[in-house]
Design an enzyme around this catalytic site. Structure first.
Site, PDB file in Angstrom:
ATOM      1  N   PRO A  45       2.432  35.167  45.519  1.00 57.91           N
ATOM      2  CA  PRO A  45       3.246  35.672  46.635  1.00 57.91           C
ATOM      3  C   PRO A  45       3.876  37.031  46.312  1.00 57.91           C
ATOM      4  CG  PRO A  45       4.279  33.729  45.606  1.00 57.91           C
ATOM      5  CD  PRO A  45       2.980  33.947  44.912  1.00 57.91           C
ATOM      6  N   ASP A  46       4.087  37.871  47.331  1.00 58.05           N
ATOM      7  CA  ASP A  46       4.818  39.121  47.120  1.00 58.05           C
ATOM      8  C   ASP A  46       6.314  38.829  47.182  1.00 58.05           C
ATOM      9  OD1 ASP A  46       5.359  38.860  49.801  1.00 58.05           O
ATOM     10  OD2 ASP A  46       4.306  40.662  50.446  1.00 58.05           O
ATOM     11  N   PHE A  47       7.141  39.860  47.178  1.00 56.70           N
ATOM     12  CA  PHE A  47       8.584  39.651  47.264  1.00 56.70           C
ATOM     13  C   PHE A  47       9.054  39.549  48.705  1.00 56.70           C
ATOM     14  CE2 PHE A  47      10.156  41.738  43.064  1.00 56.70           C
ATOM     15  CZ  PHE A  47       9.772  40.607  42.391  1.00 56.70           C
ATOM     16  N   ARG A  48       8.640  40.550  49.503  1.00 51.91           N
ATOM     17  CA  ARG A  48       9.377  40.803  50.741  1.00 51.91           C
ATOM     18  C   ARG A  48       8.707  40.330  52.018  1.00 51.91           C
ATOM     19  NH1 ARG A  48      10.381  44.712  47.136  1.00 51.91           N
ATOM     20  NH2 ARG A  48      12.556  45.064  46.585  1.00 51.91           N
ATOM     21  N   ASN A 119       2.838  46.014  39.865  1.00 56.02           N
ATOM     22  CA  ASN A 119       2.616  44.594  39.625  1.00 56.02           C
ATOM     23  C   ASN A 119       2.739  44.250  38.151  1.00 56.02           C
ATOM     24  OD1 ASN A 119       2.260  44.426  42.311  1.00 56.02           O
ATOM     25  ND2 ASN A 119       0.031  44.236  42.252  1.00 56.02           N
ATOM     26  N   ASP A 121       1.353  41.281  37.064  1.00 59.52           N
ATOM     27  CA  ASP A 121       0.446  40.143  36.908  1.00 59.52           C
ATOM     28  C   ASP A 121      -0.764  40.434  36.028  1.00 59.52           C
ATOM     29  OD1 ASP A 121      -1.229  41.694  38.592  1.00 59.52           O
ATOM     30  OD2 ASP A 121      -0.526  40.649  40.388  1.00 59.52           O
ATOM     31  N   HIS A 138       6.382  48.877  36.273  1.00 61.44           N
ATOM     32  CA  HIS A 138       7.466  47.910  36.096  1.00 61.44           C
ATOM     33  C   HIS A 138       7.178  46.970  34.928  1.00 61.44           C
ATOM     34  CE1 HIS A 138       8.672  48.650  40.569  1.00 61.44           C
ATOM     35  NE2 HIS A 138       9.004  49.635  39.776  1.00 61.44           N
TER      36      HIS A 138
HETATM   37  P1  CNA Z   1       6.957  43.859  48.257  1.00 61.73           P
HETATM   38  O1  CNA Z   1       8.242  44.561  48.440  1.00 61.73           O
HETATM   39  O2  CNA Z   1       6.954  42.373  48.302  1.00 61.73           O
HETATM   40  O3  CNA Z   1       5.977  44.423  49.382  1.00 61.73           O
HETATM   41  C1  CNA Z   1       4.660  43.965  49.544  1.00 61.73           C
HETATM   42  C2  CNA Z   1       4.007  44.782  50.643  1.00 61.73           C
HETATM   43  O4  CNA Z   1       2.644  44.420  50.717  1.00 61.73           O
HETATM   44  C3  CNA Z   1       4.622  44.573  52.019  1.00 61.73           C
HETATM   45  O5  CNA Z   1       4.683  45.793  52.686  1.00 61.73           O
HETATM   46  C4  CNA Z   1       3.619  43.610  52.674  1.00 61.73           C
HETATM   47  O6  CNA Z   1       3.562  43.792  54.079  1.00 61.73           O
HETATM   48  C5  CNA Z   1       2.343  44.047  52.046  1.00 61.73           C
HETATM   49  N1  CNA Z   1       1.318  43.019  51.953  1.00 61.73           N
HETATM   50  C6  CNA Z   1       1.447  41.716  51.611  1.00 61.73           C
HETATM   51  N2  CNA Z   1       0.262  41.102  51.569  1.00 61.73           N
HETATM   52  C7  CNA Z   1      -0.656  42.043  51.898  1.00 61.73           C
HETATM   53  C8  CNA Z   1      -2.075  42.038  52.036  1.00 61.73           C
HETATM   54  N3  CNA Z   1      -2.814  40.942  51.797  1.00 61.73           N
HETATM   55  N4  CNA Z   1      -2.678  43.192  52.409  1.00 61.73           N
HETATM   56  C9  CNA Z   1      -1.957  44.310  52.649  1.00 61.73           C
HETATM   57  N5  CNA Z   1      -0.632  44.379  52.537  1.00 61.73           N
HETATM   58  C10 CNA Z   1       0.009  43.253  52.151  1.00 61.73           C
HETATM   59  O7  CNA Z   1       6.241  44.284  46.892  1.00 61.73           O
HETATM   60  P2  CNA Z   1       6.246  45.706  46.172  1.00 61.73           P
HETATM   61  O8  CNA Z   1       5.189  45.644  45.135  1.00 61.73           O
HETATM   62  O9  CNA Z   1       6.260  46.826  47.111  1.00 61.73           O
HETATM   63  O10 CNA Z   1       7.690  45.664  45.470  1.00 61.73           O
HETATM   64  C11 CNA Z   1       7.862  46.040  44.213  1.00 61.73           C
HETATM   65  C12 CNA Z   1       8.149  44.863  43.248  1.00 61.73           C
HETATM   66  C13 CNA Z   1       7.425  43.589  43.589  1.00 61.73           C
HETATM   67  C14 CNA Z   1       7.645  45.199  41.907  1.00 61.73           C
HETATM   68  O11 CNA Z   1       8.701  45.387  41.032  1.00 61.73           O
HETATM   69  C15 CNA Z   1       6.760  44.046  41.430  1.00 61.73           C
HETATM   70  O12 CNA Z   1       6.963  43.770  40.080  1.00 61.73           O
HETATM   71  C16 CNA Z   1       7.140  42.918  42.262  1.00 61.73           C
HETATM   72  N6  CNA Z   1       6.166  41.806  42.429  1.00 61.73           N
HETATM   73  C17 CNA Z   1       4.999  41.785  41.749  1.00 61.73           C
HETATM   74  C18 CNA Z   1       4.106  40.750  41.921  1.00 61.73           C
HETATM   75  C19 CNA Z   1       2.817  40.779  41.158  1.00 61.73           C
HETATM   76  O13 CNA Z   1       2.770  41.257  40.037  1.00 61.73           O
HETATM   77  N7  CNA Z   1       1.727  40.297  41.769  1.00 61.73           N
HETATM   78  C20 CNA Z   1       4.401  39.700  42.800  1.00 61.73           C
HETATM   79  C21 CNA Z   1       5.638  39.725  43.480  1.00 61.73           C
HETATM   80  C22 CNA Z   1       6.503  40.797  43.279  1.00 61.73           C
END
Ligand code: CNA
Length: 286
Positions: A45-48, A119, A121, A138
């Site tokens: 899952p993402d954060f936001r 990311n 991950d 990060h």
């Molecule tokens: P965020 O703030 O959660 O934003 C994610 C963005 O991606 C949003 O604009 C969503 O609309 C968009 N999105 C989600 N799914 C999809 C998809 N399938 N296709 C296209 N767009 C999509 O995350 P950010 O990375 O911008 O924020 C920064 C943080 C989140 C960093 O410090 C990371 O370390 C942190 N994070 C990382 C992971 C990971 O490593 N996979 C997971 C969750 C959070």
């Protein structure tokens, strides 16, 4: 924003115009900037994102606010919520997405100048992108150390602790009565209030050298990363693959917005480039 402003570098603001530019040989330095959205299709899952994002689902972890899970002073008081999350996110459980593999294709075709990822991950490495082309802005789960004495901690022991969901403590020998440091161990991921790694600042100039910028799966809410797409020269096309419009993307004449899920957008670009079959093959064989 004036969507009618004619582009200067692209023939039009479309995926096929971006593909034509790449295939013309004029593009040699692609800079890619990514966030959690490129890994959601892998199951992380993402954060936001509302409802599915981690911030919407952290209620069970007993946090004052969701961001506290990555707050250093909160961690020192109570590291448990972070380790509950670490168990979910830890590398080894997930497979790189089509978007990760597309970036690895850019690298294998000598087009990738630099990837900046937020990311943690490690899926970029898993997709075979050469390490020297990746800036983990990060940090990542790849290494860890004591928050007190900064001594590094063993990878295998770390993995065992994370799997069990418990909190590792520093085993460095100290002169004290107890004999060991016993400080909290934390992966080298950047918490709020911590400096970004040197590599981010050292490689930041590469963003200004780009002749094509791809921004994928990030809300561009976290600084200083969020300013990276603005480092590119004004006439450099910037393509956004994201669910929603973010940052200043779309405000320049050569910006292309590919809204929707990024794997779908990336597949369209790969097809327009004639790389579609290769992309699927490399992804399936990974
Ligand atoms: P965020 O703030 O959660 O934003 C994610 C963005 O991606 C949003 O604009 C969503 O609309 C968009 N999105 C989600 N799914 C999809 C998809 N399938 N296709 C296209 N767009 C999509 O995350 P950010 O990375 O911008 O924020 C920064 C943080 C989140 C960093 O410090 C990371 O370390 C942190 N994070 C990382 C992971 C990971 O490593 N996979 C997971 C969750 C959070």
């Amino acid at each position: 924003v004036n969507d009618d402003t004619p582009p200067r570098t692209l023939s039009e603001r479309s995926i096929s115009a971006v593909a034509d530019l790449i295939n013309s040989g004029k593009v040699r330095r692609v800079v890619v900037m990514t966030g959690a959205g490129i890994s959601t299709a892998a199951g992380i899952p993402d954060f936001r994102s509302p409802e599915t994002g981690l911030y919407a689902n952290l209620a069970s972890l007993d946090l004052p606010e969701p961001e506290a899970v990555f707050d250093l002073s909160f961690f020192k008081e109570n590291p448990r919520p972070f380790y509950a999350l670490a168990k979910e996110l830890y590398p080894g459980r997930y497979h790189p997405t089509v978007s990760h593999v597309f970036i690895s294709l850019l690298a294998s075709k000598n087009l990738l100048h630099q990837l900046f990822t937020q990311n943690i991950d490690c899926l970029e490495r898993a997709a075979g992108i050469p390490e020297d082309l990746i800036v983990e802005a990060h940090g990542s789960f790849a290494t860890q150390r004591c928050v007190e004495c900064k001594t590094t901690y063993d990878d295998d022991k770390m993995r065992d602790h994370v799997r069990r969901g418990d909190v590792p403590r520093c085993e460095a020998k100290t002169g004290g009565l107890e004999g060991v440091c016993d400080g909290l161990v934390k992966p080298d991921i950047v918490f709020f209030g911590e400096q970004l790694p040197r590599s981010f600042f050292d490689r930041m100039p590469k963003a200004a050298q780009a002749d094509l910028v791809l921004v994928m799966g990030t809300s561009l809410q976290v600084h200083p990363f969020a300013s990276l797409p603005n480092q590119a020269m004004e006439y450099v096309p910037r393509v956004l693959f994201n669910m929603e419009r973010v940052g200043t993307l779309g405000s320049q004449a050569d910006d292309v917005l590919v809204l929707g899920d990024c794997d779908t957008g990336v597949r369209k670009l790969a097809d327009a480039l004639g790389w579609g079959e290769e992309l699927e093959k490399v992804w399936k064989e990974l």
